[in-house]
Design an enzyme around this catalytic site. Structure first.
Site, PDB file in Angstrom:
ATOM      1  N   SER A  34       0.080   6.351  -3.625  1.00 59.77           N
ATOM      2  CA  SER A  34      -0.075   5.587  -2.397  1.00 59.77           C
ATOM      3  C   SER A  34      -0.111   6.517  -1.209  1.00 59.77           C
ATOM      4  O   SER A  34       0.420   7.632  -1.259  1.00 59.77           O
ATOM      5  CB  SER A  34       1.106   4.636  -2.237  1.00 59.77           C
ATOM      6  OG  SER A  34       2.249   5.420  -1.976  1.00 59.77           O
ATOM      7  N   LYS A  35      -0.712   6.020  -0.163  1.00 55.91           N
ATOM      8  CA  LYS A  35      -0.908   6.907   0.989  1.00 55.91           C
ATOM      9  C   LYS A  35       0.388   7.192   1.727  1.00 55.91           C
ATOM     10  O   LYS A  35       0.429   7.992   2.647  1.00 55.91           O
ATOM     11  CB  LYS A  35      -1.977   6.357   1.923  1.00 55.91           C
ATOM     12  CG  LYS A  35      -1.629   5.081   2.610  1.00 55.91           C
ATOM     13  CD  LYS A  35      -2.786   4.654   3.500  1.00 55.91           C
ATOM     14  CE  LYS A  35      -2.463   3.335   4.177  1.00 55.91           C
ATOM     15  NZ  LYS A  35      -3.572   2.730   4.859  1.00 55.91           N
ATOM     16  N   ARG A  36       1.438   6.544   1.319  1.00 50.36           N
ATOM     17  CA  ARG A  36       2.718   6.821   1.943  1.00 50.36           C
ATOM     18  C   ARG A  36       3.219   8.227   1.579  1.00 50.36           C
ATOM     19  O   ARG A  36       3.875   8.879   2.364  1.00 50.36           O
ATOM     20  CB  ARG A  36       3.719   5.783   1.469  1.00 50.36           C
ATOM     21  CG  ARG A  36       4.816   5.593   2.438  1.00 50.36           C
ATOM     22  CD  ARG A  36       5.571   4.363   2.095  1.00 50.36           C
ATOM     23  NE  ARG A  36       5.049   3.252   2.861  1.00 50.36           N
ATOM     24  CZ  ARG A  36       5.702   2.119   2.965  1.00 50.36           C
ATOM     25  NH1 ARG A  36       6.838   1.969   2.344  1.00 50.36           N
ATOM     26  NH2 ARG A  36       5.211   1.153   3.680  1.00 50.36           N
ATOM     27  N   ARG A  37       2.912   8.667   0.366  1.00 45.85           N
ATOM     28  CA  ARG A  37       3.410   9.978  -0.075  1.00 45.85           C
ATOM     29  C   ARG A  37       2.331  11.034  -0.115  1.00 45.85           C
ATOM     30  O   ARG A  37       2.565  12.197   0.072  1.00 45.85           O
ATOM     31  CB  ARG A  37       3.972   9.904  -1.494  1.00 45.85           C
ATOM     32  CG  ARG A  37       4.728   8.718  -1.810  1.00 45.85           C
ATOM     33  CD  ARG A  37       6.210   8.953  -1.465  1.00 45.85           C
ATOM     34  NE  ARG A  37       6.854   7.663  -1.361  1.00 45.85           N
ATOM     35  CZ  ARG A  37       7.187   6.932  -2.412  1.00 45.85           C
ATOM     36  NH1 ARG A  37       6.999   7.383  -3.606  1.00 45.85           N
ATOM     37  NH2 ARG A  37       7.728   5.756  -2.261  1.00 45.85           N
ATOM     38  N   ASN A  38       1.143  10.604  -0.475  1.00 45.83           N
ATOM     39  CA  ASN A  38       0.047  11.541  -0.712  1.00 45.83           C
ATOM     40  C   ASN A  38      -1.145  11.094   0.109  1.00 45.83           C
ATOM     41  O   ASN A  38      -1.347   9.909   0.254  1.00 45.83           O
ATOM     42  CB  ASN A  38      -0.418  11.421  -2.173  1.00 45.83           C
ATOM     43  CG  ASN A  38       0.342  12.317  -3.101  1.00 45.83           C
ATOM     44  OD1 ASN A  38       0.409  13.509  -2.889  1.00 45.83           O
ATOM     45  ND2 ASN A  38       0.903  11.732  -4.142  1.00 45.83           N
TER      46      ASN A  38
END
Ligand code: GLU
Length: 493
Positions: A253-257
């Protein structure tokens, strides 16, 4: 001619996810291995979220990474149109066919009634789902309500009992209890199909032989099989690919990567290295060699070699592989050529010169001041990120809200961005400077940068998001729990 026909069906609702390129790659490999065709179909039936510019970006990004398609909205083909929004009549006709044959039914339940039903199910800890009230309305009542112009959706009659068996080419037999399934809406009240109806109708009419898609769609497959059966059609083969994962094993997910192709491109990764890395996400190295070309992969391709574990997308490994491509496969001349196509060109320089115009005394000031623009990372220091009297925890949280605010900025211009930054300052009730300084530091690595809003425009959302995430990391990170709590408060405003 081979009868192998595969497709991707992305929804143009945001930047191009690396998972889309990963799937497209395996489609391309499969099609090429068997002399088949690869189709791009745009799933743009979500009227609110689909945008034409994302479709354009998607095609551009897939081409950049080195994947092309044989049929699609831009190149045409014998089974078009290839945009679902241009096929609405076909779906309506098919929904009607299912109603007429007794496999689907009109449902007049209002959204208020559905909400009440759901609340009641939650309260009583009953399984959630439509209670099938309209499934057995008499034909005369249905006619009457239709004639009165009542709003309706069309729902598929799912079996109430029994077991659905999915034959997945990679995973073997997967069983689902029909008792857990819901009478799915197939045509919405606005006359648009839901994903389930559209995907089945299109895969059938486009003669798709193998549906290759992400693991997260396995649970939808029983509905699709019921649809195939209701129409009296032979279903295609199913191949559900393993998911791309964050380091902690959750879905990428774009939260981490960074998850968009556009990020990797803008950050200076090379297309061939990224494509190669995506192949390694599910395919083993060839003779212990991880650096493999598309042509070598097609040659070797064997679906049984796909590993099902799910693969951790590791930026460090990608960066390492990218380094090998630059060192082993490029002359300095070629690297220069690639850099020019990237950001080292007049158009980009002009944008930055305009920003730095007022801040340069000699031409020699340009490069040092502009370096942040080209850098993969800017490594902000904790000390610089902290305004006086502020603590790491609160600044991390502020940066997180800035990510959300910027992520939802529809107008990517100075005015649109400024209003979001001010909104963040208001949310925290902080002086605007205490927001703009940490943002500047996170984005440029230094406290004195060019005008912030223009800088944000030039960097683009993908880079901005990643740098703000790195800023939060430099401050010690934000726990999942804290982030969740914060998100709740944020959503209230
Ligand atoms: N629109 C879906 C996606 O974005 C398509 C799923 C499928 O391939 O059936 O992945």
């Amino acid at each position: 001619m081979s009868s192998v026909r595969v497709r991707i069906a992305p929804s143009p609702t945001g930047p191009t996810h690396v998972g889309t390129a990963y799937q497209a790659l395996f489609d391309r490999l499969f099609a090429d291995k068997f002399g088949g065709r690869f189709i791009l179909r745009i799933e743009d039936t979500d009227q609110d979220r689909s945008r034409r510019e994302y479709e354009t970006q998607l095609m551009d990004s897939l081409k950049w990474i080195g994947i092309d398609w044989d049929e699609g909205p831009d190149v045409g083909g014998d089974y078009g149109p290839y945009r679902q929004s241009e096929r609405l009549e076909i779906y309506r006709e098919h929904a009607k066919i299912l109603v007429d044959s007794g496999h689907a039914y009109y449902c007049f339940c209002s959204s208020d009634r559905l909400a009440e039903m759901r609340a009641d199910q939650e309260r009583n800890k009953k399984p959630l789902g439509y209670d099938r009230r309209c499934r057995n309305l008499s034909p005369s009542e249905v006619d009457q309500r239709l004639q009165q112009g009542e709003d309706y959706v069309i729902r598929l009659k799912m079996p109430k009992e029994g077991v659905c068996e999915i034959e997945d080419k990679l995973r073997g037999k997967i069983e689902f209890d029909y008792a857990q399934s819901d009478d799915q809406v197939i045509l919405k009240s606005d006359g648009f199909p839901t994903y389930h109806l559209a995907v089945v109708v299109d895969d059938f009419h486009m003669k798709i032989s193998h549906v290759i898609r992400g693991e997260e769609w396995i649970t939808s497959t029983p509905k699709h099989l019921v649809l195939y059966d209701s129409f009296g059609w032979e279903p295609p083969e199913f191949i559900h690919l393993p998911l791309l994962l964050n380091r902690d094993g959750t879905k990428m997910s774009k939260r981490r990567n960074p998850t968009s192709i556009e990020y990797y491109r803008r950050a200076g990764y090379s297309a061939d290295a990224l494509l190669n890395y995506l192949a390694l996400m599910a395919y083993p190295p060839l003779n212990d060699e991880e650096k493999v070309s598309l042509a070598e992969l097609v040659q070797d391709f064997d679906i049984r070699k796909i590993n099902l574990g799910g693969s951790i997308f590791d930026m460090d490994k990608l960066t390492w592989l990218n380094g090998r491509y630059l060192r082993e496969d490029r002359t300095p001349q070629q690297i220069l050529g690639e850099m020019k196509e990237w950001l080292v060109n007049d158009e980009q320089f002009l944008g930055i010169v305009s920003l730095l115009h007022e801040r340069m005394e000699t031409l020699g000031d340009f490069m040092p001041k502009a370096a942040f623009f080209f850098a993969r990372e800017v490594n902000p220091s904790e000390q610089d990120l902290l305004p006086k009297n502020r603590e790491t925890g609160e600044v991390s949280q502020m940066l997180q809200t800035a990510i959300w605010a910027l992520d939802s900025t529809a107008n990517w211009d100075a005015q649109g961005i400024e209003s979001k930054v001010r909104f963040v300052a208001d949310f925290w009730d902080w002086p605007v400077r205490e927001v703009t300084v940490p943002l500047t530091v996170a984005l440029t690595g230094s406290k004195v940068g060019p005008p912030l809003f223009e800088t944000i425009i030039l960097l683009g959302i993908d880079i901005v998001r990643m740098r703000l995430i790195n800023g939060i990391e430099a401050l010690g990170g934000l726990s999942k729990k804290k982030a969740k709590k914060l998100e709740k408060e944020w959503k209230k405003v």
